[in-house]
Design a protein around this motif. Structure first.
Motif, PDB file in Angstrom:
ATOM      1  N   VAL A  90       0.850  -1.192   0.000  1.00 45.65           N
ATOM      2  CA  VAL A  90       0.000   0.000   0.000  1.00 45.65           C
ATOM      3  C   VAL A  90       0.887   1.244   0.000  1.00 45.65           C
ATOM      4  O   VAL A  90       1.796   1.368   0.824  1.00 45.65           O
ATOM      5  CB  VAL A  90      -0.950  -0.003   1.219  1.00 45.65           C
ATOM      6  CG1 VAL A  90      -1.724   1.301   1.294  1.00 45.65           C
ATOM      7  CG2 VAL A  90      -1.891  -1.197   1.148  1.00 45.65           C
ATOM      8  N   GLU A 102      -0.785   4.441  -0.656  1.00 42.38           N
ATOM      9  CA  GLU A 102      -1.683   5.545  -0.344  1.00 42.38           C
ATOM     10  C   GLU A 102      -3.029   4.956   0.040  1.00 42.38           C
ATOM     11  O   GLU A 102      -3.498   4.031  -0.588  1.00 42.38           O
ATOM     12  CB  GLU A 102      -1.821   6.457  -1.565  1.00 42.38           C
ATOM     13  CG  GLU A 102      -2.358   7.843  -1.293  1.00 42.38           C
ATOM     14  CD  GLU A 102      -3.881   7.863  -1.154  1.00 42.38           C
ATOM     15  OE1 GLU A 102      -4.364   8.563  -0.254  1.00 42.38           O
ATOM     16  OE2 GLU A 102      -4.558   7.181  -1.923  1.00 42.38           O
ATOM     17  N   SER A 103      -3.638   5.486   1.109  1.00 49.09           N
ATOM     18  CA  SER A 103      -4.887   4.881   1.560  1.00 49.09           C
ATOM     19  C   SER A 103      -5.937   5.896   1.998  1.00 49.09           C
ATOM     20  O   SER A 103      -6.800   5.584   2.795  1.00 49.09           O
ATOM     21  CB  SER A 103      -4.612   3.892   2.694  1.00 49.09           C
ATOM     22  OG  SER A 103      -4.046   4.560   3.792  1.00 49.09           O
ATOM     23  N   THR A 104      -5.858   7.105   1.477  1.00 49.37           N
ATOM     24  CA  THR A 104      -6.914   8.066   1.778  1.00 49.37           C
ATOM     25  C   THR A 104      -7.776   8.255   0.550  1.00 49.37           C
ATOM     26  O   THR A 104      -7.374   7.948  -0.571  1.00 49.37           O
ATOM     27  CB  THR A 104      -6.348   9.427   2.224  1.00 49.37           C
ATOM     28  OG1 THR A 104      -5.510   9.932   1.190  1.00 49.37           O
ATOM     29  CG2 THR A 104      -5.577   9.307   3.516  1.00 49.37           C
ATOM     30  N   ARG A 113      -9.963   5.178   3.879  1.00 43.21           N
ATOM     31  CA  ARG A 113     -10.890   4.276   3.178  1.00 43.21           C
ATOM     32  C   ARG A 113     -11.415   3.203   4.113  1.00 43.21           C
ATOM     33  O   ARG A 113     -12.404   2.580   3.844  1.00 43.21           O
ATOM     34  CB  ARG A 113     -10.191   3.624   1.995  1.00 43.21           C
ATOM     35  CG  ARG A 113      -9.888   4.597   0.888  1.00 43.21           C
ATOM     36  CD  ARG A 113      -9.228   3.861  -0.263  1.00 43.21           C
ATOM     37  NE  ARG A 113      -8.793   4.790  -1.265  1.00 43.21           N
ATOM     38  CZ  ARG A 113      -9.438   5.026  -2.394  1.00 43.21           C
ATOM     39  NH1 ARG A 113     -10.532   4.382  -2.663  1.00 43.21           N
ATOM     40  NH2 ARG A 113      -8.989   5.893  -3.256  1.00 43.21           N
TER      41      ARG A 113
END
Length: 136
Positions: free
Chosen positions: A48, A50-52, A64
């Protein structure tokens, strides 16, 4: 329905590890052990980056998921019985030790098994810019 199945693992790193150290250990230590699982047909790691998700309401973003995810993997087998045999192998014992004492904690890993269906196939040019490591 196809017989091929995949075992998916969703991973969360130990809090004290940086994402870079996690990624390096996941790829260079854990990954080569996984490739030795008997009956394994394909192994994919996803790191991962990026997770916004933008809210569309100005400058604010929101996660998310309420659970942080640092990576996930897919292990492909010819069928359920092949996977069940692999999960009982000596290699899995070594992996269990790596999970417990290595890059993640056992309570921070979520696994499930799926049948998969290909709905669209992209041309080989789609993957031209992707980093692909082949392990034999």
């Amino acid at each position: 329905m196809c017989n091929t199945i995949a075992r998916i693992a969703i991973l969360r790193k130990k809090e004290e590890l940086s994402i870079d150290i996690f990624g390096k250990q996941y790829l260079e230590v854990h990954g080569p052990i996984v490739t030795k699982i008997p009956g394994l047909r394909r192994y994919e790691q996803y790191h991962v980056v990026e997770s916004t998700q933008p809210t569309g309401l100005g400058d604010e973003d929101y996660p998310r998921s309420s659970e942080p995810v640092d990576g996930f993997s897919k292990l492909w087998f010819d069928g359920l019985s092949s996977m069940e045999t692999a999960l009982k192998s000596d290699v899995m014992k070594v992996l269990g030790e790596d999970i417990l004492y290595g890059f993640t904690c056992v309570n921070q890993i979520f696994c499930f098994t799926i049948h998969w269906f290909l709905l669209k196939c992209y041309s080989s040019n789609y993957f031209k810019h992707k980093k692909i490591i082949l392990v034999t």
